[in-house]
Design an enzyme around this catalytic site. Structure first.
Site, PDB file in Angstrom:
ATOM      1  N   GLU A 264      -5.069  -8.639  -3.075  1.00 37.95           N
ATOM      2  CA  GLU A 264      -5.579  -9.163  -4.350  1.00 37.95           C
ATOM      3  C   GLU A 264      -4.895 -10.493  -4.619  1.00 37.95           C
ATOM      4  O   GLU A 264      -3.673 -10.598  -4.520  1.00 37.95           O
ATOM      5  CB  GLU A 264      -5.235  -8.229  -5.529  1.00 37.95           C
ATOM      6  CG  GLU A 264      -5.832  -6.849  -5.463  1.00 37.95           C
ATOM      7  CD  GLU A 264      -5.422  -5.999  -6.684  1.00 37.95           C
ATOM      8  OE1 GLU A 264      -5.053  -6.566  -7.733  1.00 37.95           O
ATOM      9  OE2 GLU A 264      -5.447  -4.767  -6.565  1.00 37.95           O
ATOM     10  N   GLU A 325      -7.126  -8.745 -18.308  1.00 37.58           N
ATOM     11  CA  GLU A 325      -7.528  -7.820 -17.238  1.00 37.58           C
ATOM     12  C   GLU A 325      -9.041  -7.719 -17.066  1.00 37.58           C
ATOM     13  O   GLU A 325      -9.520  -7.414 -15.978  1.00 37.58           O
ATOM     14  CB  GLU A 325      -6.977  -6.414 -17.509  1.00 37.58           C
ATOM     15  CG  GLU A 325      -5.574  -6.194 -17.014  1.00 37.58           C
ATOM     16  CD  GLU A 325      -5.451  -6.324 -15.494  1.00 37.58           C
ATOM     17  OE1 GLU A 325      -4.766  -7.267 -15.074  1.00 37.58           O
ATOM     18  OE2 GLU A 325      -6.013  -5.511 -14.753  1.00 37.58           O
TER      19      GLU A 325
END
Ligand SMILES: *[C@@H]1O[C@H](CO)[C@@H](O)[C@H](O)[C@H]1NC(C)=O
Ligand SMILES: *[C@@H]1O[C@H](CO)[C@@H](O)[C@H](O)[C@H]1NC(C)=O
Ligand SMILES: *[C@@H]1O[C@H](CO)[C@@H](O)[C@H](O)[C@H]1NC(C)=O
Ligand SMILES: *[C@@H]1O[C@H](CO)[C@@H](O)[C@H](O)[C@H]1NC(C)=O
Length: 487
Positions: A264, A325
């Site tokens: 990621e 997020e």
């Protein structure tokens, strides 16, 4: 003969150019109230040159749609499943059977990696998964071998970069965090013995977000200011420095050849002073340019696979780390373009195609609603935001400077859209009304959700011809009414 070979060479060469970029990889997260249909996502991936994708769980829709797509898949096992997989070889075999073998054989899904857990040794998890991760890894590896997939499907454990550190403050001083060091070495040894890979997540944005003294420019690849000098190496960005800290830790412990991929890395676009379109574009374009050039880091010249985080926004992701997020996508939740990116040779991002939307209508604060009672209004807003994603009206966000009326409209609309524009979802104590005039005010987007087949049946289409019996109409309305009652 010679001519035929020349022809093939040319053909392959032309294909190479045609496809433009190859080797892009990304994460496909599914924590959305309105997920894009999997077949549309797969097309989106292919149109943009992604040939590898990482899933956080073995989602059936995604795995089926990826079948015979030419896209290689890394499929994850959530942390909360580790205990059961660690506890029993049979459980691991069942998991592999249902979530790997099944898709490989029935759908032709090209699963290449199983990722055991997600950042299980994150410091903030305390030691919740330190007992179960290695045994789960061993059981899954054995189950893959038993299923005849031991060669084709590798295992990995995606780790947060907080499993290593450097006492000298320089990458060359890298070693594993003392409390997980022994465990890490066992895991790495096991993965290496089985031909697997190490997966690490690197987040320059979070470095910046967590530390007000972090030199902002060092988060970006085109930084020219304040380099970090480490012996003969000059680091100009935290991504290289972070990755090479891991490489030093591996070398120090005899694993210098261990293959590493970045699981990621990315930059969010909302809900933090540093999370915006300009910074996300700057970071992700810099990242893409490196990937396209095939650039590694100073200590590892060979480029790693890099899974960008993330493909699309997810409006139901936990906001515990921060409201940002929900905004990591290089695309909006619906696969539309957030900001332009150059995919090499001038190829631009292509948006998702064939997306079906709900009607072009929004729920807003009624102009006639005398907001005499600010408490009632605040209550309605908070009610709406309990079920819908209101992160973009928080402080420092794209919709934070709406006036109080539009602020209420934003919340009402998010709820209305999240509830698939159900009629009773725009009725906040008579304060709201439906409009066909787009209330968006750049950079603040008043969303319209995509049609996931849950909106109310349109009565005009469904009412039987007159005389067919009002009983049917009544029962139809009852059904709708019932459905509406479920929140
Ligand atoms: C959103 O997330 C919550 C908590 O994880 C879950 O219970 C809920 O089902 C999710 N909602 C949708 C629409 O996916
Ligand atoms: C995978 O397989 C197991 C059976 O062991 C099943 O319980 C689980 O729900 C499956 N799906 C996912 C997403 O893990
Ligand atoms: C908008 O609503 C949110 C959520 O209730 C609140 O935190 C914020 O202060 C409001 N902003 C304005 C300008 O009214
Ligand atoms: C909303 O308005 C209708 C008609 O004007 C009225 O009958 C109803 O009681 C009102 N509801 C609320 C919650 O104020």
């Amino acid at each position: 003969m010679g001519e035929i070979r020349l022809f093939w060479l040319l053909f392959v060469w032309v294909l190479g150019i045609e496809r433009g970029v190859s080797g892009l990889a990304c994460n496909w997260g599914l924590q959305s109230t309105h997920p894009l249909p999997p077949n549309i996502v797969v097309k989106l991936l292919k149109d943009n040159g992604f040939d590898k994708v990482k899933l956080f769980e073995a989602d059936p829709g995604a795995l089926k749609a990826l079948g015979k797509s030419g896209i290689q898949v890394m499929v994850g096992i959530p942390n909360d499943m580790l205990a059961s997989l660690a506890g029993s070889a049979g459980n691991a075999e069942a998991w592999v059977q249902q979530n790997v073998s099944n898709y490989v054989s029935k759908y032709g899904t090209d699963i290449r990696v199983v990722a055991i857990g997600n950042e299980p040794f994150l410091h903030s998890y305390k030691d919740m998964f330190t007992q179960t991760t290695l045994p789960a890894l061993q059981n899954i590896q054995a189950a893959l071998a038993k299923a005849g997939l031991g060669k084709k499907v590798k295992t990995t454990v995606p780790l947060n970069a907080d499993v290593y550190q450097t006492d000298s403050g320089l990458p060359s001083g890298g070693d594993f965090r003392p409390d997980v060091r022994d465990l890490m070495l066992k895991i790495i040894k096991f993965i290496q013995d089985n031909g697997g890979i190490l997966t690490i997540n690197i987040y320059p944005f979070l470095s910046l977000q967590a530390d007000p003294n972090f030199p902002k420019e060092f988060a970006f690849f085109d930084n020219k200011a304040n380099p970090v000098v480490d012996g003969p190496i000059v680091y100009t960005n935290v991504y290289d420095a972070n990755f090479d800290t891991l490489i030093s830790a591996l070398e120090k412990n005899g694993f210098g050849q261990m293959p590493v991929v970045i699981g990621e890395v990315g930059w969010p676009t909302d809900c933090d002073p540093n999370a915006n379109i300009d910074n996300a574009r700057r970071f992700n374009q810099g990242l893409l340019d490196r990937i396209i050039r095939g650039q590694g880091t100073p200590k590892r010249r060979a480029p790693p696979d890099v899974y960008i985080f993330s493909l699309i926004d997810e409006d139901n992701k936990s906001v515990e780390p921060g409201n940002f997020e929900r905004h990591w996508g290089i695309f909006n939740y619906d696969g539309s373009i957030k900001y332009p990116l150059d995919l090499g040779k001038g190829k631009a991002l292509a948006p998702a195609k064939g997306v079906k939307y709900l009607a072009r209508q929004w729920c807003v604060l009624s102009p006639s609603a005398g907001v005499s009672d600010p408490n009632a209004l605040a209550q309605s807003i908070s009610q709406a935001c309990q079920y819908a994603d209101c992160t973009s009206i928080g402080p420092g966000s794209s919709c934070s400077n709406l006036d109080p009326q539009r602020n209420a409209s934003y919340a009402f609309n998010m709820y209305y859209q999240t509830m698939d524009q159900r009629k009773d979802a725009c009725s906040f104590n008579n304060l709201s009304t439906v409009t066909t005039v787009d209330p968006s005010q750049p950079p603040c987007r008043f969303e319209i959700m995509i049609d996931i087949g849950k909106h109310e049946l349109s009565l005009s289409n469904k009412v039987p011809a007159a005389g067919f019996g009002s009983l049917l109409l009544v029962s139809l309305m009852l059904v709708l009414g019932l459905a509406n009652g479920v929140h």
